[in-house]
Design a protein around this motif. Structure first.
Motif, PDB file in Angstrom:
ATOM      1  N   ALA A   1     -15.839  19.648 -32.034  1.00 55.74           N
ATOM      2  CA  ALA A   1     -15.610  20.216 -30.706  1.00 55.74           C
ATOM      3  C   ALA A   1     -14.760  21.475 -30.740  1.00 55.74           C
ATOM      4  N   HIS A   2     -13.872  21.590 -31.722  1.00 55.52           N
ATOM      5  CA  HIS A   2     -12.988  22.748 -31.806  1.00 55.52           C
ATOM      6  C   HIS A   2     -12.788  23.147 -33.254  1.00 55.52           C
TER       7      HIS A   2
ATOM      8  N   THR B   1     -19.278  26.866 -21.986  1.00 57.90           N
ATOM      9  CA  THR B   1     -19.763  28.042 -22.710  1.00 57.90           C
ATOM     10  C   THR B   1     -21.274  28.183 -22.547  1.00 57.90           C
TER      11      THR B   1
ATOM     12  N   CYS C   1     -12.974  15.469 -26.107  1.00 58.80           N
ATOM     13  CA  CYS C   1     -13.433  16.442 -27.100  1.00 58.80           C
ATOM     14  C   CYS C   1     -12.267  17.143 -27.795  1.00 58.80           C
TER      15      CYS C   1
ATOM     16  N   ASP D   1     -13.845  25.961 -22.201  1.00 56.69           N
ATOM     17  CA  ASP D   1     -14.049  25.120 -23.384  1.00 56.69           C
ATOM     18  C   ASP D   1     -12.896  25.241 -24.380  1.00 56.69           C
ATOM     19  N   ILE D   2     -12.165  26.344 -24.309  1.00 56.91           N
ATOM     20  CA  ILE D   2     -11.078  26.572 -25.268  1.00 56.91           C
ATOM     21  C   ILE D   2      -9.740  26.052 -24.735  1.00 56.91           C
TER      22      ILE D   2
ATOM     23  N   GLU E   1     -13.395  29.594 -33.366  1.00 57.35           N
ATOM     24  CA  GLU E   1     -13.490  28.706 -32.199  1.00 57.35           C
ATOM     25  C   GLU E   1     -14.637  29.143 -31.298  1.00 57.35           C
TER      26      GLU E   1
ATOM     27  N   TYR F   1     -13.351  16.670 -21.450  1.00 61.78           N
ATOM     28  CA  TYR F   1     -12.668  17.730 -22.193  1.00 61.78           C
ATOM     29  C   TYR F   1     -11.527  17.139 -23.016  1.00 61.78           C
TER      30      TYR F   1
ATOM     31  N   HIS G   1     -18.394  27.068 -30.513  1.00 59.57           N
ATOM     32  CA  HIS G   1     -18.971  26.706 -29.230  1.00 59.57           C
ATOM     33  C   HIS G   1     -20.396  27.232 -29.083  1.00 59.57           C
TER      34      HIS G   1
ATOM     35  N   ALA H   1     -18.550  19.280 -25.180  1.00 61.73           N
ATOM     36  CA  ALA H   1     -17.674  20.145 -25.971  1.00 61.73           C
ATOM     37  C   ALA H   1     -18.003  21.624 -25.790  1.00 61.73           C
ATOM     38  N   HIS H   2     -19.264  21.914 -25.477  1.00 68.68           N
ATOM     39  CA  HIS H   2     -19.707  23.307 -25.370  1.00 68.68           C
ATOM     40  C   HIS H   2     -20.370  23.585 -24.017  1.00 68.68           C
TER      41      HIS H   2
ATOM     42  N   LEU I   1     -16.218  30.418 -21.339  1.00 68.13           N
ATOM     43  CA  LEU I   1     -15.711  30.206 -22.697  1.00 68.13           C
ATOM     44  C   LEU I   1     -14.271  29.690 -22.665  1.00 68.13           C
TER      45      LEU I   1
END
Length: 515
Positions: free
Chosen positions: A300-301, A457, A262, A123-124, A310, A259, A314, A453-454, A120
């Motif tokens: 994406a976010h 996750t 995104c 992705d963040i 957020e 990344y 995801h 984007a995910h 996770l």
């Protein structure tokens, strides 16, 4: 005059509005996530341009370096997973805990937390920080395990070390994939050979340390007579520390282009690809203007990066379309099945080998750990074979999994009827190869069929099902006689289920490129 200015400004704004119909038609292949364009056409269009640029640059030494550095993460996850099957029985003899399966459960609990947390976070906050920090923390904590004064301490630091390494399976495939040209995506399958390298290193260390530095009875098992498992963690932790330093200081890893895209960092994305192209003397015609004219990515976010919204975004992204939702559920089931079958066989493999070896007169621990090492070494060749057959048009990723699962099922059922020492080691070696044909294809398939984007996750969450079932396997192993053939029958049956699930999975990424 004022009206004229407004009219001109209006024309300028209209000129900047995205005309997605003007975007060059996408090269739709069987593996492309074509439905994702219905969810966020701007992201799909930008990803198409980005993929074209990556394909234009092609394979370079940058990807080759990533193959080795990301492979280190695979090897570490494998190393620690196999360590517990080697070390826990000896730690139990020394510490005499009330629950003998605590170390194995701690390992899988740590791996579970690690794969969810690091997946996770990638992705963040980005792949780069998670990629580097996960291995460093695991190295230090692995060394500490070797100094355990009691079983509770042992189990706690096994869990912490596993939490550091646990995200590597999600991170390493994600990072490598997001730099790969479509022609070379099969290298994700081949990269799983590092899993075999990790378990082979574990086997070699066990073969070297365990026969000579292990007690055989809880009646007399002081630390001084039982240093073998501690040496494993000292040397293994040092090995992981060296690998983590190589990641940080020798190869300066930069954030992945997908990344960056995104995250709305179009300029950084273009700059990265242009730098790679310049360094390796390759063409790259992607420009910032091309990306910015397409508009802004909105799916994406969340508005606030560090928030529950957020996290929810995801997870929602994994169900953006019906086809993606089915894919996510099938992935969970595939990982849950292998998560139960794999440890039922491998974590208790030393017990199987010792029991069957005794039937054939090979009672010495030397033979047990020799056979264990040989079986682990054969695992390296599974991903190499899988990488080849995934490129065959009629097979691809899905049917490579089917072939690996069915052949493993056959070998496991055959293993219950061995009648000689040679058959014992031969079937173990072949089974080790076939199970890694399946595993390597699943490792590759999981990130390939998820959107960038995910991706971390989704891959992390899928692998978490394997970690949960690993805990279940540890509980089963504590309460069931693992010297019998029952766990092998269960594992073999699960591979039949995996073959069916792989065959019905929606996507075949062989001829497409991930977005």
């Amino acid at each position: 005059m004022e009206a004229s200015v407004d009219h001109n400004n209006e024309k300028k704004v209209q000129a900047d509005v995205v005309d997605l119909k003007a975007v060059p038609p996408m090269d739709i292949g069987p593996g492309d996530l074509i439905s994702y364009g219905d969810v966020d056409p701007v992201l799909a269009a930008k990803m198409h341009l980005l993929n074209e640029a990556i394909n234009e640059i092609g394979w370079t030494n940058y990807q080759l370096k990533l193959f080795f550095l990301n492979g280190f993460g695979y090897a570490v996850d494998s190393l620690l997973t196999f360590y517990i099957g080697i070390a826990n029985p000896q730690a139990v003899l020394e510490f005499r805990p009330p629950y003998a399966g605590g170390g194995t459960i701690a390992l899988y609990a740590g791996l579970l937390v690690g794969v969810l947390g690091w997946g996770l976070s990638a992705d963040i906050i980005g792949r780069r920080w998670a990629f580097n920090l996960s291995l460093v923390s695991s190295a230090i904590l692995t060394i500490i395990v070797g100094a355990s004064p009691n079983y509770n301490f042992f189990a706690a630091f096994v869990a912490l070390a596993a939490a550091g390494a646990g995200g590597n399976l999600a991170l390493d495939t994600t990072v490598f994939l997001e730099f790969l040209p479509s022609k070379y995506q099969f290298m994700i399958v081949v990269m799983a050979l590092w899993w075999g390298v990790g378990q082979t290193v574990a086997g070699l260390m066990a073969w070297g340390f365990m026969p000579n530095f292990s007690c055989t009875s809880a009646d007399f098992c002081p630390k001084s007579e039982n240093m073998g498992w501690r040496y494993l963690y000292y040397v293994g932790g040092g090995f992981v520390l060296v690998l983590s330093m190589l990641r940080i200081f020798v190869f300066r890893f930069r954030e992945t282009p997908k990344y960056l895209l995104c995250s709305g960092q179009d300029e950084a994305c273009v700059e990265l690809l242009q730098d790679v192209a310049k360094k390796y003397n390759r063409p790259c015609n992607l420009t910032l203007d091309q990306l910015q004219r397409l508009g802004t990515v909105t799916t994406a976010h969340a508005a606030t990066r560090f928030s529950l919204s957020e996290v929810a975004m995801h997870f929602r992204g994994l169900f953006a379309t019906r086809k993606m939702a089915i894919t996510s559920v099938v992935l969970w089931m595939l990982w849950a099945c292998i998560g139960l079958a794999y440890p039922l066989y491998y974590i208790f493999l030393p017990t199987y080998l010792a029991t069957r070896g005794a039937k054939f007169g090979e009672t010495s621990p030397y033979y047990t750990w020799r056979n264990y090492t040989l079986a682990n070494f054969c695992a390296i060749f599974g991903p190499l074979f899988a990488g080849y057959i995934t490129t065959i048009r009629v097979i691809g990723r899905k049917f490579t999994m089917v072939i690996g699962a069915l052949s493993t099922m056959a070998i496991f059922f055959g293993y219950t009827s061995v009648k000689s020492a040679d058959q014992n080691i031969a079937l173990n070696c072949i089974g080790s190869l076939t199970i890694n044909i399946y595993f390597s294809a699943l490792y590759a398939y999981s990130p390939e069929v998820l959107p960038s984007a995910h991706r971390a996750t989704g891959t992390g969450f899928a692998i978490s099902f394997a970690r949960v079932m690993g805990i279940v396997a540890a509980v089963i192993g504590t309460h069931v006689d693992t010297s019998t053939s029952v766990p092998i029958y269960v594992a073999a049956s699960l591979f039949a289920v995996m073959a069916i699930l792989a065959a019905i999975a929606p996507y075949e990424p062989q001829r497409g490129q991930s977005i």
